[in-house]
Enzyme design. Structure first.
Site, PDB file in Angstrom:
ATOM      1  CD  GLU A 126       5.366 -31.578 -46.356  1.00 27.04           C
ATOM      2  OE1 GLU A 126       5.146 -32.790 -46.269  1.00 27.04           O
ATOM      3  OE2 GLU A 126       4.464 -30.732 -46.532  1.00 27.04           O
ATOM      4  CG  MET A 268       3.653 -26.078 -47.802  1.00 25.04           C
ATOM      5  SD  MET A 268       3.881 -27.845 -47.496  1.00 25.04           S
ATOM      6  CE  MET A 268       3.846 -27.878 -45.711  1.00 25.04           C
ATOM      7  CD  GLU A 303      -1.966 -28.640 -50.238  1.00 23.37           C
ATOM      8  OE1 GLU A 303      -1.539 -28.780 -49.075  1.00 23.37           O
ATOM      9  OE2 GLU A 303      -1.570 -29.339 -51.186  1.00 23.37           O
ATOM     10  CG  HIS A 306      -2.637 -31.463 -45.610  1.00 22.17           C
ATOM     11  ND1 HIS A 306      -2.302 -32.679 -45.052  1.00 22.17           N
ATOM     12  CD2 HIS A 306      -2.149 -31.498 -46.884  1.00 22.17           C
ATOM     13  CE1 HIS A 306      -1.655 -33.406 -45.934  1.00 22.17           C
ATOM     14  NE2 HIS A 306      -1.545 -32.710 -47.062  1.00 22.17           N
ATOM     15  CD  GLU A 325       0.883 -35.019 -48.018  1.00 18.31           C
ATOM     16  OE1 GLU A 325      -0.165 -34.949 -48.692  1.00 18.31           O
ATOM     17  OE2 GLU A 325       1.468 -34.009 -47.576  1.00 18.31           O
TER      18      GLU A 325
END
Length: 883
Positions: A126, A268, A303, A306, A325
């Site tokens: 990313e 990530m 994370e 997500h 985000e």
């Protein structure tokens, strides 16, 4: 041409891809001299594209070895490759593209794509790192089902990981082996991950609400295996919370985290294989502070969350970045609030927003939550996208209420599962469940800048009414000089002598009695009248910081002291304390400019004494209220920044408070000792935070406290207390403290030199020390064997900490601080452009400095701009800063 201007990308120019990739098969052969990547892509033309649409794939720093379509090797004249892409003019409607490329991860200092961190291969894709691995449609709206085979020497790389579930493994010739992973959920290339190394892991499991058993593993280097338990506990708490609060269950059979030392970001969310910066996963009592324990818990949660808000539903393009985000930051903030103190968490988040994001809104890089354009997407991983984006989601929650917000998020996840969605899609779901038109609210996404609310109130004793008048405005920002009115939710209460008064809003039918309510400010000017107000109230405005705005109300010092003791809203009690201190500090700055003698307003001493003697307050809240507004916040509030005067005023107030409240600070220090074994619990963290704030004041009031700090350092059973004592000694200007600090700096490093994260703390405490000679001290530390400019954690802990937190030395009038930062940016420009661009922020904010400093800062920005082969990342920040 030197520094040819890079191309600007615009949201308005978005077009769907001409081709799609249904399946992606990767075979990655890892070797010490490089890696060979073979990608087999099952592709088809998108329905909107014409038959003659060429195929354009992204690719950077790739050595093409072979290219096939449906098994036929293409001749060199059938395609064209340049520095950033591969174009094939003619392809069938459906076909299989196979490419083989050679790359050199060991030379990849940008830490994007596939690279080596020490002896470990790892990836960061990313936003646009995958194009450094193979030729691909490297954009988030191209989603594919991945099967990845990783091949490496078994002795050197016994652990081979990628996304999804493992489906095959085996031994090969010459001591090599392979593992094949399959991810059944389609994902964009930025979520791809690969890790290969000699790693150990801890293992646990989680049973989902539907009864599925999930295997959990955290992979680290062998030396760090004893620092993983906290992250594992945090992961399991996150999984349970997401099921309870959002009804979201994990989908794969295994969830993995890998800790990597050299990493540009915090962590990530790659599908099923989260790659973390070591600072965001490793935690142990002896080496980790309370704040770091909390950070690990929050980032693990972020994370993991997500998996739905970013992975199962991803973003259509990078202009939608806050879709994943901002929403996920809101989710992790609510999780952290539920795990600890809700008020303390809110104060911490708003402090960051007001200090750093408001400054970003007022600077040359100001942009809306949904930017209209960018040159380099990496520059838009900003506090505006993340933190302000979170506040926008919080305002949905405030306006709709928790039940409707949950309905809206359920609809969003269900409707767009497996899709690349947009901010408009998210808003539409909230509109549908609530029946509300949120058109005006969407201006929060398209307009940059921090809105200002000017408010005044008047009480009519005869009519027993209280009127509040609101006027909203927003300053000009680079994308727009004129702003349309925002839709601003203002949660408020009216506070009387006995606490909150009942609220009756004129013209609104009420079936219940409220002591707080949400007013919706949608016009440039609006008034609200409250009836049956039996006494003159003090308004408690913007409770829980219900909107990311600057609020101006003519509170007197007496009003603020009143709110500090009587307001039922914990956030506003803290905010009243901050407003009181800010006003007094601003007066002292002006006194210095006028040549007057500084004198401390007694109201602040009285207010602090009241806080210290209030046994009903959480010690964590007391600690927060006793911390004066930071120099960075005072600079953000100022029209013209007078660096030295701000520093002097703040130090004067701290010294005066310390002298006049010495007994109270000593009592706070003594009563907040923790005798139980260390744990990063909310109760213990609260006591340690107050104890160490009190110790900081005592160090100013009494030389005997220097011995107290040394004793705390020597006898501490945790890093929080030892690091706090060390920092107080290092930052003190008293000769006795400096003598102790010189000894402890050496001893601390000798004790912890094998612990990279502790060494980072060691760099930071020296970088932020306010004594003269800090620039030279930082340059000297850059030559230390433990410093590595190629490691982002080292750069952030030394250079970043100095520039962002040592204002009086960074803004030295000879410009040495500015030159130091410019030197580092120029060096990092070729090594790691992302980090170089992010370091630049303090230098870019020259507009409010005094003319002498403005000139010095602009000279260094111009020097950077004149650098040969300037990266897109740095070019964008510097060129915008000089406009």
């Amino acid at each position: 041409m030197k520094n040819a201007q890079p191309k600007t990308i615009y949201l308005k120019d978005y077009q769907p891809p001409n081709y799609l990739i249904d399946t992606t098969e990767l075979r990655v052969e890892l070797m010490e001299e490089g890696a060979t990547v073979t990608a087999t892509l099952k592709m088809r033309r998108n329905s909107h594209a014409g038959e003659d649409a060429p195929l354009l794939l992204h690719g950077i720093e790739l050595e093409l070895r072979e290219l096939k379509i449906d098994g036929r090797v293409l001749d060199a004249n059938e395609y064209y490759a340049d520095a950033e892409s591969l174009t094939i003019e003619q392809v069938p409607a459906e076909f299989v593209l196979e490419s083989t490329v050679f790359i050199k991860p060991q030379e990849n200092t940008s830490l994007e794509g596939l690279y080596k961190s020490d002896d470990m291969f790892c990836t960061q894709c990313e936003a646009e790192g995958f194009r450094k691995i193979t030729y691909y449609l490297d954009r988030p709206d191209v989603m594919s089902e991945y099967t990845t085979t990783v091949v490496a020497d078994k002795a050197g790389y016994p652990v081979l990981l990628s996304n999804g579930n493992p489906i095959d493994s085996g031994e090969l010739d010459n001591g090599r082996h392979f593992v094949t992973w399959h991810d059944p959920f389609k994902k964009p290339s930025y979520l791809f991950a690969l890790v290969a190394g000699d790693l150990e892991y801890i293992e646990d499991s989680f049973t989902t609400m539907s009864g599925r058993n999930i295997e959990l593993r955290i992979f680290v280097e062998e030396k760090d295996i004893d620092k993983c338990d906290h992250a594992m506990r945090s992961l399991k708490k996150s999984m349970a919370w997401d099921e309870e609060v959002y009804g979201r269950e994990y989908d794969l059979d295994i969830f993995m985290i890998v800790a990597v030392d050299a990493f540009n970001m915090g962590a990530m969310e790659n599908k099923g294989l989260n790659i973390f910066n070591t600072s965001a996963v490793l935690a142990k009592t002896e080496t980790t502070t309370d704040a770091a324990f909390q950070r690990v818990e929050a980032i693990v949660a972020h994370e993991y969350f997500h998996n739905w808000s970013g992975n199962r539903v991803t973003c259509r393009d990078w202009f939608q970045l806050s879709l994943k985000e901002g929403f996920t930051v809101f989710r992790d903030a609510e999780f952290s609030a539920d795990m600890g103190s809700r008020v303390v968490k809110r104060v911490e988040d708003v402090s960051l927003l007001r200090t750093a994001q408001f400054s970003e809104d007022a600077g040359p890089m100001a942009h809306p939550v949904q930017p209209a354009s960018f040159i380099e997407i990496s520059n838009f991983y900003t506090l505006t996208v993340y933190e302000k984006g979170c506040e926008v989601v919080r305002m949905y929650h405030t306006l709709l209420g928790p039940e409707l917000f949950r309905e809206g998020s359920d609809l969003y996840f269900d409707r767009h599962d497996g899709q690349a969605a947009t901010i408009e899609d998210f808003t539409r779901c909230m509109e549908e469940v609530s029946g509300r038109d949120l058109t005006q609210f969407k201006r929060w996404y398209s307009q940059a800048g921090t809105p200002r609310l000017d408010v005044n109130g008047s009480y009519d004793a005869d009519a027993q009414t209280y009127t509040l008048n609101f006027a909203q405005s927003c300053p000009a920002t680079p994308e727009s000089a004129e702003k349309q009115p925002f839709h601003i939710p203002v949660t408020l209460g009216l506070v009387g002598q006995q606490g909150d008064l009942p609220l009756t809003l004129q013209g609104v039918e009420q079936t219940e009695t409220y002591t707080d309510m949400v007013l919706e400010i949608t016009e440039s000017e609006q008034s609200f009248v409250f009836e049956n107000v039996t006494e003159q109230p003090v308004p408690s405005l913007l409770r829980d910081f219900s909107a990311p705005v600057k609020l101006d109300f003519p509170y007197s010092n007496a009003d603020l002291t009143f709110l500090m003791s009587r307001d039922s809203d914990g956030f506003n009690r803290w905010d009243a304390c901050q407003k009181l201190a800010t006003g007094i500090l601003e007066g002292l700055v002006q006194a210095q400019l006028d040549g007057a003698t500084m004198e401390l307003d007694s109201s602040l001493v009285a207010a602090f004494r009241t806080v210290l003697n209030d046994d009903s307050l959480d010690p964590a809240m007391v600690a927060l209220m006793l911390k004066l507004p930071s120099e960075a916040y005072l600079a953000e509030e100022a029209d013209v920044i007078h660096v030295d005067e701000i520093h002097n005023a703040r130090e004067f107030v701290r010294d005066q408070l310390a002298q006049q409240l010495k007994a109270e600070f000593q009592a706070a220090y003594d009563s907040n000792q923790v005798s139980e074994p260390y744990e990063p619990s909310a109760a213990q963290i609260a006591k340690r935070s107050l104890k160490n704030v009190a110790l900081g004041y005592l160090m100013l009031a009494d030389d005997d406290a220097i011995s107290l700090a040394r004793s705390q350092y020597d006898n501490a059973n945790n890093m929080t207390d030892s690091a706090a004592a060390l920092a107080l000694l290092v930052c003190s200007d008293k000769p006795q403290a400096q003598h102790q600090a010189a000894e402890l700096i050496i001893a601390f490093y000798e004790k912890w030199q094998q612990e990279a994260l502790v060494v980072n703390q060691w760099f930071t405490v020296q970088a932020i020390a306010p004594q003269q000679g800090a620039v030279e001290r930082v340059r000297e530390l850059m030559q230390h064997p433990a410093f590595d400019i190629k490691n982002p954690n080292k750069v952030r802990s030394l250079i970043g900490a100095f520039c962002a937190n040592n204002h009086v030395n960074f803004h030295r009038t000879d410009g040495a601080g500015y030159q130091l930062l410019a030197d580092m940016v120029i060096e990092l420009n070729t090594l790691n452009p992302q980090i170089a661009a992010r370091l630049l922020a303090p230098l870019s904010k020259w507009q409010k400095q005094i003319p002498q400093r403005q000139q010095l800062m602009k000279e260094q920005l111009s020097r950077i701009l004149a650098t040969e082969e300037l990266s897109k990342d740095v070019y964008e920040v510097v060129s915008k800063s000089l406009k």
